[in-house]
Enzyme design. Structure first.
Site, PDB file in Angstrom:
ATOM      1  N   HIS A 104       0.890  -1.393   0.330  1.00  0.00           N
ATOM      2  CA  HIS A 104       0.017   0.081  -0.011  1.00  0.00           C
ATOM      3  C   HIS A 104       1.107   0.868  -0.002  1.00  0.00           C
ATOM      4  CE1 HIS A 104      -3.218   2.898   2.188  1.00  0.00           C
ATOM      5  NE2 HIS A 104      -3.289   2.633   0.791  1.00  0.00           N
ATOM      6  N   HIS A 123      -1.494   0.663   8.265  1.00  0.00           N
ATOM      7  CA  HIS A 123      -3.110   1.270   8.293  1.00  0.00           C
ATOM      8  C   HIS A 123      -3.600  -0.693   7.636  1.00  0.00           C
ATOM      9  CE1 HIS A 123      -0.619   3.685   5.593  1.00  0.00           C
ATOM     10  NE2 HIS A 123      -2.277   4.411   6.160  1.00  0.00           N
TER      11      HIS A 123
HETATM   12 FE1  FES Z   1       0.112  -0.539   4.949  1.00  0.00          FE
HETATM   13 FE2  FES Z   1      -1.095   1.307   3.947  1.00  0.00          FE
HETATM   14  S1  FES Z   1       1.343   1.024   3.981  1.00  0.00           S
HETATM   15  S2  FES Z   1      -1.972  -0.949   4.784  1.00  0.00           S
END
Ligand code: FES
Length: 174
Positions: A104, A123
């Site tokens: 992500h 997140h």
């Molecule tokens: Fe891992 Fe956003 S950086 S869920």
């Protein structure tokens, strides 16, 4: 010629001139479109290094070891799961390795021994180590990059490829 006739004549000339310009433009576009297309070379064709990550003797079941692949700036983890899994290496088919950069936004992942998952503190994305890094929760939109492994006769575990793009890279091999 009356004033009205001159206006009508000017309008006709303007209309014909615009039509000619439009036709020339269409012909130019058609010429470009009919030029033979050349295939762009695939950016995914990279040559991976073969890198020794560990030896089978170094691994204990469900105890991850930090590694880096395909270079020192790409952290990862190798773990012996104790259960044969698809894509698992070694005589028991249970050794896997993954990037530990969350797909992500690149937060560093941590391993949970209770469910053999890699987890993101950023997140909350979660990835299943027994299912090839399949995303099971969270905001990431891709599965986790898994390192392709081969075990040689000495028990050395060699990494020789990656199945997904590692976070933050345009190519896995820089
Ligand atoms: Fe891992 Fe956003 S950086 S869920």
């Amino acid at each position: 010629m009356s004033h009205c006739d001159r206006l009508a004549d000017g309008g006709r000339r303007f209309f014909l001139m615009r039509g000619a310009v439009a036709a020339a433009g269409a012909a130019a576009v058609a010429g470009v479109a009919s030029a033979p297309a050349e295939a762009a070379p695939s950016l995914a064709r990279v040559t991976y290094p073969v890198t020794r990550l560990a030896n089978l003797r170094d691994l204990k079941v469900n105890e991850p070891v930090q590694v880096a692949y395909p270079d020192a700036d790409s952290p990862g983890v190798i773990v012996k799961l104790g259960t044969r899994v698809e894509g698992g290496a070694g005589p028991d088919g249970d050794v896997v390795a993954f990037s530990t950069l969350c797909p992500h936004k690149g937060f560093p992942l941590f391993y949970r021994t209770d469910d053999r998952s890699l987890n993101c503190p950023g997140h909350y994305s979660r990835f299943d180590c027994e299912k090839g890094g399949l995303q099971i929760w969270g905001q990431a939109t891709a599965n986790l990059a898994q390192f392709r492994l081969r075990v040689d006769r000495n028990g050395d575990i060699q990494a020789e490829g990656v199945d997904e793009l590692i976070y933050g890279r345009l190519s896995n091999v820089l």
